[in-house]
Design a protein around this motif. Sequence first.
Motif, short mmCIF file in Angstrom:
data_model
loop_
_atom_site.label_atom_id
_atom_site.label_comp_id
_atom_site.label_asym_id
_atom_site.label_seq_id
_atom_site.Cartn_x
_atom_site.Cartn_y
_atom_site.Cartn_z
N SER A 9 -120.22 -53.96 -15.88
CA SER A 9 -120.89 -55.06 -15.17
C SER A 9 -121.06 -54.60 -13.74
O SER A 9 -120.08 -54.45 -13.01
N ASP A 17 -123.46 -54.24 -19.72
CA ASP A 17 -123.91 -53.13 -20.56
C ASP A 17 -122.76 -52.67 -21.44
O ASP A 17 -121.60 -52.60 -21.00
N ALA A 19 -121.90 -49.53 -24.33
CA ALA A 19 -122.36 -48.27 -24.92
C ALA A 19 -121.33 -47.75 -25.91
O ALA A 19 -120.14 -47.68 -25.60
N ALA A 34 -126.45 -48.61 -27.76
CA ALA A 34 -126.14 -49.37 -26.54
C ALA A 34 -126.91 -50.68 -26.55
O ALA A 34 -127.98 -50.79 -27.14
N GLY A 36 -127.51 -54.45 -23.88
CA GLY A 36 -127.29 -55.14 -22.62
C GLY A 36 -127.35 -56.63 -22.83
O GLY A 36 -128.26 -57.12 -23.50
N ASP A 335 -130.46 -46.07 -18.39
CA ASP A 335 -129.94 -47.44 -18.42
C ASP A 335 -128.48 -47.51 -18.84
O ASP A 335 -127.82 -48.53 -18.61
N TRP A 336 -127.96 -46.44 -19.45
CA TRP A 336 -126.62 -46.53 -20.04
C TRP A 336 -125.65 -45.52 -19.45
O TRP A 336 -124.53 -45.37 -19.95
N ALA A 339 -122.15 -47.17 -18.33
CA ALA A 339 -121.37 -47.63 -19.47
C ALA A 339 -120.83 -46.44 -20.25
O ALA A 339 -119.67 -46.45 -20.71
#
Length: 375
Positions: A9, A17, A19, A34, A36, A335-336, A339
């Motif tokens: 977070s 998120d 993963a 993953a 969100g 984006d990941w 995480a």
Amino acid sequence: MSLFIGLMSGTSADGMDAALVECLPHQPARLIHAIGLDYEPAFSNQLRELAITAQASVEELALLDRAIAKISVQAVNQLLAEAGKQPADICAIGSHGHTLRHKALRQQKLEEGFSWQVGDPSWIAEHSGICCIADFRRRDIAAGGQGAPLVPAFHQECLSDSASPRMVLNIGGIANLTVLGEQLAGFDCGPGNALMDEWCQLQWQQPQDFNGERAATGAVIPALLEQWQQQGEIHTYLQQPPPKSTGRELFNLDHLAINTGNHHEGHYHPEDVLATLSQLTANTIADAVRRFGHADGDILVCGGGVHNPDLMQRIRAALPGHTIDSSAVAGIDPDWMEAMAFAWLAYRTLNQLPGNAPKVTGAQGFRILGGIYPA
């Protein structure tokens, strides 16, 4: 078993998120799946306000700790369902939690440094049925470090195989830069999306400037940009050499004296102020690269800022000697990244391996990070 879940977070306070990552000895971490989860707007606003004002009752903080844990369990359950896995398939969850306040060491006064994340790991372990590893930052701080950033160690593990100079730029709420190489470096280099997001929430009741469209229509206000860059505490931080880390307590609109009330910025067009905030983010990133990074080479960008074409264009214009691309070109979804890093940190902790990078955080040495909460 080799599967770990990372939960993140971030400073933007827009969601959680999760993963699912395969971690094996002597191999790069591999993303399996993953997801969100977006926070409700009121909950996001509560987190953002607390990060700046730190005004809350003990009961409110306790309930917030529980709320983040419940969302964490929800994220884990959804991730497992989509990936076709069971709790028994997972070695451990690495939970970053949500940072309410990060106050880094100043002038080597050990007692002044702390970092506080909420997201009750006992609740996560109990209600997910999976061992949870959390509280990654405080051991590094106890060893004299900043407790942040922790992700550069993961960057070094997964992205240091390039023949040319390489850096990793994460643009979340706060921007941080990792300089890969024999002398690994990493630090928070200034505002990421936080100021722009806050302005959009204030002006248009939107969580962010989607695709940078509003900033692209504005014109930078040079006098305002110069004023912000020379603001006392901000200027001091930007000029400070690494190791260093910061958060929303420094980079927020109140600190820049931006308001819709009677402040002198009120006569500017909102889109122009947004464009100036975007340029401030680009300038602080470019200055950090020029002062502490490689003179040329690749910059791999991850985090929400990679999806803002206006901001990316400004960064490229400020750093014409570098090739700036999404981390996807190196095989890691932008984006990941964070995480994934906390899944990897959980793997490190469970295997009694250090997770920090002392040259990044300033800690007195390598340390095994986090507390283990068995299922």
